[in-house]
Design a protein around this motif. Structure first.
Motif, PDB file in Angstrom:
ATOM      1  N   TYR A  15      37.369  35.366  33.982  1.00 23.20           N
ATOM      2  CA  TYR A  15      37.790  35.989  35.072  1.00 23.20           C
ATOM      3  C   TYR A  15      39.141  36.720  34.061  1.00 23.20           C
ATOM      4  O   TYR A  15      39.456  35.886  33.513  1.00 23.20           O
ATOM      5  CB  TYR A  15      38.587  34.951  36.083  1.00 23.20           C
ATOM      6  N   CYS A  50      35.326  27.717  32.335  1.00 18.98           N
ATOM      7  CA  CYS A  50      35.296  28.638  33.097  1.00 18.98           C
ATOM      8  C   CYS A  50      37.555  29.229  32.436  1.00 18.98           C
ATOM      9  O   CYS A  50      37.901  28.357  31.980  1.00 18.98           O
ATOM     10  CB  CYS A  50      36.744  28.558  34.663  1.00 18.98           C
ATOM     11  N   VAL A  52      40.287  31.832  32.593  1.00 19.26           N
ATOM     12  CA  VAL A  52      41.315  32.442  32.697  1.00 19.26           C
ATOM     13  C   VAL A  52      42.478  33.178  32.224  1.00 19.26           C
ATOM     14  O   VAL A  52      42.872  33.118  31.496  1.00 19.26           O
ATOM     15  CB  VAL A  52      42.151  32.368  34.164  1.00 19.26           C
ATOM     16  N   THR A  54      45.123  35.691  31.573  1.00 21.68           N
ATOM     17  CA  THR A  54      46.387  35.331  32.712  1.00 21.68           C
ATOM     18  C   THR A  54      47.030  37.059  32.332  1.00 21.68           C
ATOM     19  O   THR A  54      47.718  37.368  31.619  1.00 21.68           O
ATOM     20  CB  THR A  54      46.612  34.102  32.735  1.00 21.68           C
ATOM     21  N   CYS A  65      47.893  34.819  40.137  1.00 18.32           N
ATOM     22  CA  CYS A  65      47.398  33.651  38.638  1.00 18.32           C
ATOM     23  C   CYS A  65      47.038  32.179  39.115  1.00 18.32           C
ATOM     24  O   CYS A  65      46.209  32.060  38.832  1.00 18.32           O
ATOM     25  CB  CYS A  65      47.739  34.116  36.535  1.00 18.32           C
ATOM     26  N   ILE A  69      43.497  30.439  39.690  1.00 13.46           N
ATOM     27  CA  ILE A  69      42.919  29.864  38.864  1.00 13.46           C
ATOM     28  C   ILE A  69      42.822  28.242  39.992  1.00 13.46           C
ATOM     29  O   ILE A  69      41.451  27.610  39.807  1.00 13.46           O
ATOM     30  CB  ILE A  69      44.633  28.896  38.366  1.00 13.46           C
ATOM     31  N   VAL A  83      42.790  28.519  29.502  1.00  9.70           N
ATOM     32  CA  VAL A  83      44.168  29.069  30.770  1.00  9.70           C
ATOM     33  C   VAL A  83      44.445  30.110  29.695  1.00  9.70           C
ATOM     34  O   VAL A  83      45.134  29.900  28.714  1.00  9.70           O
ATOM     35  CB  VAL A  83      44.841  28.857  31.982  1.00  9.70           C
TER      36      VAL A  83
END
Length: 442
Positions: A15, A50, A52, A54, A65, A69, A83
């Motif tokens: 993402y 996952c 992410v 940001t 963000c 999450i 992250v």
């Protein structure tokens, strides 16, 4: 050599929030994980990992963000959540405290995800936060996105040395650095060999290219223009003081560089530009727009501006509005000022209220809509090359001309990722694109 059986049957979901640079980096990470046997989760699958990536350009970006999450964790409740990105670098402890986050990686560690996953598999509990001082980040890691996108984003530069009074990007991305021209040319050639037709050159301050290699952004685009496997290149946001007349003339005569410029103004008031600690004034900015129009009358010119910064009085805003009104740009990207901890702007006394910010933003957005409509009107019944994208909306598909006019037509799967010679017709029903008058395959 990594034993791929360690990650056998593992699936990852990615993402990305924020800028095109983030998309390029996420795509590169995806390839790194794929090389060790971690495949990308398809829609509907539950991911094991996952990632992410940001953004932290504003307080609203931070909020988005956090929301993303939490939403992603609900979608993949048993996943290992990593992250990365600017928010992770600037506020690692805050990110780590979000429910569901397992690992926070800073700017110098985000491309080492595989190594961290291996450490975690050995129950290394010390790797929850791996964020170093941004001043220690000196390496440049090239990236090129290719995930489900017709156009590719090639990262050519990272970091910024400008330290504008309102901006935290130098604290999140570090000092200006760039790749080697020969390496970037090879990446562009590979993207073309894999079917890519268009590449957008991305970075934090791409006009500053060459700081660590002793060459220049002009040297880079001159070499990329020779890459025959790519149909066209676009230059992403470039500072007006770094957009030289030499670059403008080169793009005007180039075979592959599109007549499309994205130039950050930030304010049309010279007084506000001084408060922002920008490196140019409105006279220089105007000269760049006029030079583009001189050499490329049909070029698309996007302009960034910020409303409501500290110190922007009613008089200064009116100065900015009048200056913008006088410019022949094609679109205005309007950002609302958000106070960022640690920036020099916090020392400026005059504070603009939320209501004033909203009102000023509305004024400039209306100006942008009008200017864009005028630009599109000037393109009715002209001939261009359109690259159609895979995305469809109902029965329609879309593409962009070399000068960034959005084009709508009935969906045809054979046209995806193909360049077409077209004549543009009138507006579509909601006036967001032009329709095709006629079309021929290139």
């Amino acid at each position: 050599m990594i034993d791929k059986t360690i990650f056998q049957d593992k699936k990852a979901a990615y993402y990305t929030l924020g800028c095109k640079l983030n998309f390029a980096e996420t795509s590169t990470l995806g390839r790194h994980l794929s090389e060790v046997g971690i495949r990308k989760a398809v829609s509907g699958e539950k991911a094991d990992i996952c990632i992410v990536n940001t953004c932290s350009v504003t307080e609203l970006a931070d909020k988005k963000c956090r929301q993303a999450i939490r939403r992603i964790k609900k979608q993949h409740p048993d996943s290992f959540m990593i992250v990365i990105g600017c928010y992770a670098q600037l506020k690692p402890q805050e990110v780590s405290n979000i429910d569901g986050v397992d690992l926070v990686l800073g700017a110098d560690q985000k491309m080492n995800v595989v190594d961290h996953l291996l450490n975690i598999s050995r129950e290394d509990s010390e790797s929850r936060i791996a964020v170093s001082s941004i001043h220690s980040v000196k390496e440049f890691v090239p990236s090129c996105s290719s995930d489900d996108r017709t156009r590719h984003f090639l990262k050519v530069q990272d970091g910024c040395d400008y330290y504008c009074s309102y901006c935290t990007i130098p604290f999140a991305r570090g000092r200006s650095r760039n790749g080697k021209i020969e390496d970037l040319v090879r990446m562009a050639e590979k993207a073309g060999e894999e079917g890519g037709k268009e590449i957008v050159l991305t970075g934090v301050n791409i006009g500053d290219f060459g700081k660590i290699t002793g060459d220049s952004f002009f040297d880079l685009i001159r070499e990329l223009d020779k890459v025959k496997t790519i149909e066209r290149f676009r230059i992403s946001s470039i500072e007006p003081n770094l957009l030289t007349d030499k670059i403008i003339r080169f793009v005007a005569g180039s075979e592959r560089f599109a007549p499309h410029f994205h130039i950050p103004l930030q304010s049309g008031s010279d007084d506000v530009l001084k408060l922002m600690r920008r490196k140019y004034d409105t006279a220089l900015f105007r000269s760049k727009i006029e030079k583009i129009r001189q050499y490329m009358p049909e070029a698309f010119i996007g302009v960034d501006t910020i409303v409501g910064v500290r110190g922007e009085t009613d008089v200064y805003f009116e100065d900015a509005r009048q200056f913008l009104e006088s410019l022949p740009f094609s679109q205005l990207h309007v950002f609302t000022y958000s106070e960022r901890p640690g920036t020099l702007a916090l020392k400026i006394d005059h504070v603009v209220t939320s209501k004033e910010k909203q009102d000023r933003s509305k004024i400039l957005l209306e100006m942008s809509d009008r200017k864009t409509n005028e630009f599109y009107l000037s393109q009715l019944h002209t001939k261009h090359k359109v690259l159609f994208e895979h995305t469809r909306k109902g029965s329609k598909m879309y593409g962009y001309t070399e000068n960034y006019v959005k084009v709508e037509t009935d969906y045809n799967s054979r046209w995806v990722n193909r360049v077409m010679d077209v004549e543009l017709g009138d507006f579509n029903s909601d006036k967001t694109a032009l329709q095709l008058q006629s079309v021929d395959l290139v």
